[in-house]
Scaffold this active site. Structure first.
Site, PDB file in Angstrom:
ATOM      1  N   HIS A   1       0.905  -1.348   0.091  1.00 50.65           N
ATOM      2  CA  HIS A   1       0.015   0.003  -0.110  1.00 50.65           C
ATOM      3  C   HIS A   1       0.946   1.291   0.112  1.00 50.65           C
ATOM      4  O   HIS A   1       0.726   2.056  -0.781  1.00 50.65           O
ATOM      5  CB  HIS A   1      -0.971  -0.106   1.340  1.00 50.65           C
ATOM      6  CG  HIS A   1      -1.831   1.193   1.325  1.00 50.65           C
ATOM      7  ND1 HIS A   1      -3.005   0.871   1.283  1.00 50.65           N
ATOM      8  CD2 HIS A   1      -1.536   2.474   1.598  1.00 50.65           C
ATOM      9  CE1 HIS A   1      -3.714   2.212   1.283  1.00 50.65           C
ATOM     10  NE2 HIS A   1      -2.832   3.236   1.711  1.00 50.65           N
ATOM     11  N   GLU A   2       1.724   1.202   0.795  1.00 50.69           N
ATOM     12  CA  GLU A   2       2.726   2.429   0.917  1.00 50.69           C
ATOM     13  C   GLU A   2       3.608   2.630  -0.166  1.00 50.69           C
ATOM     14  O   GLU A   2       3.996   3.586  -0.715  1.00 50.69           O
ATOM     15  CB  GLU A   2       3.544   2.492   2.357  1.00 50.69           C
ATOM     16  CG  GLU A   2       2.470   2.510   3.561  1.00 50.69           C
ATOM     17  CD  GLU A   2       1.613   3.710   3.598  1.00 50.69           C
ATOM     18  OE1 GLU A   2       1.918   4.849   3.019  1.00 50.69           O
ATOM     19  OE2 GLU A   2       0.329   3.793   4.322  1.00 50.69           O
TER      20      GLU A   2
ATOM     21  N   HIS B   1       1.877   3.989  -3.051  1.00 48.25           N
ATOM     22  CA  HIS B   1       1.699   5.627  -2.959  1.00 48.25           C
ATOM     23  C   HIS B   1       3.135   6.423  -3.403  1.00 48.25           C
ATOM     24  O   HIS B   1       3.036   6.954  -4.281  1.00 48.25           O
ATOM     25  CB  HIS B   1       1.397   6.169  -1.489  1.00 48.25           C
ATOM     26  CG  HIS B   1       0.272   5.918  -1.091  1.00 48.25           C
ATOM     27  ND1 HIS B   1      -0.983   6.389  -1.971  1.00 48.25           N
ATOM     28  CD2 HIS B   1      -0.510   5.486   0.236  1.00 48.25           C
ATOM     29  CE1 HIS B   1      -2.114   6.119  -1.131  1.00 48.25           C
ATOM     30  NE2 HIS B   1      -1.719   5.472   0.090  1.00 48.25           N
TER      31      HIS B   1
END
Length: 220
Positions: free
Chosen positions: A25-26, A29
């Site tokens: 997820h990170e 980003h």
């Protein structure tokens, strides 16, 4: 919150699934921000698949105590974006979308296992893989839906913020701290059973049905 529904016997599976989910997820980003010209996350060592760079110790522990938590937010400097609003939306969407992709891949492997592959494995190994994949799918769907809720500091709020007209965006910024307070009140009190849990439950069911429809032509 849904993370509390798993028993202690499933804790190792939950931990591994969350590490995968938070890390990707990170990373998503950071990767999308970098592709749009922002090197901030890369310069801070966040453009990596090393979980240590992304996990927040307190946020991770809180998941098992309160039912929700967080990873270390990826730093984003909109100054580097040529089209800040478009880039901002895509950077925000990238995180939840990565969880949806993980969930779909896990669901795909569950179908492969069910198609006869599991029968060729030792029973205990097949049981372990099945448990892990089910938890991986479920948790990543929850994270996908949860992060799209329109509350600060979640990705869903950031998407709305970037899509909103300038005068509305100014109002959102003005009241953002109140929004964060309201969000924490909801998730830390029984209110989440009425305002968030139904959304996650029905959203998860709808997402699984969507996965079924996609894979139906390939698995009888």
């Amino acid at each position: 919150m849904p993370f509390l529904y798993y028993g202690f016997d499933l804790l190792p599976y939950v931990i591994v699934a969350l590490i995968i989910a938070f890390t990707l997820h990170e990373f998503a980003h950071a990767y999308v921000a970098y592709k749009f010209g922002d090197p901030t996350a890369k310069n801070q060592g966040r453009l990596t698949l090393n979980p240590i760079s992304h996990l927040d110790p307190f946020g991770t522990i809180l998941i098992f105590l309160a039912g929700f938590g967080w990873a270390r937010p990826v730093p984003v400097n909109r100054f580097f974006f040529q089209k800040p609003r478009l880039a901002g939306v895509l950077v925000s969407v990238a995180g939840p979308l990565s969880n949806l992709v993980i969930a779909f891949i896990g669901f795909l492997f569950l179908n492969i296992m069910a198609s006869g592959v599991a029968e060729m494995m030792p029973v205990e190994m097949a049981r372990i893989i099945d448990k892990f994949l089910n938890i991986l799918v479920s948790l990543n769907i929850i994270l996908f839906l949860f992060n799209l809720l329109p509350f600060p500091p979640l990705d869903g709020y950031r998407i709305i913020e970037d899509l909103a007209p300038r005068h509305i965006r100014a109002k959102l910024t003005q009241y953002e701290n109140y929004g964060i307070l309201i969000f924490f009140i909801i998730v830390l009190t029984p209110l989440d059973q009425y305002l968030i849990d139904p959304v996650l439950y029905h959203g998860r069911e709808a997402t699984v049905l969507f996965f079924h429809l996609i894979l139906q032509p390939f698995f009888s």
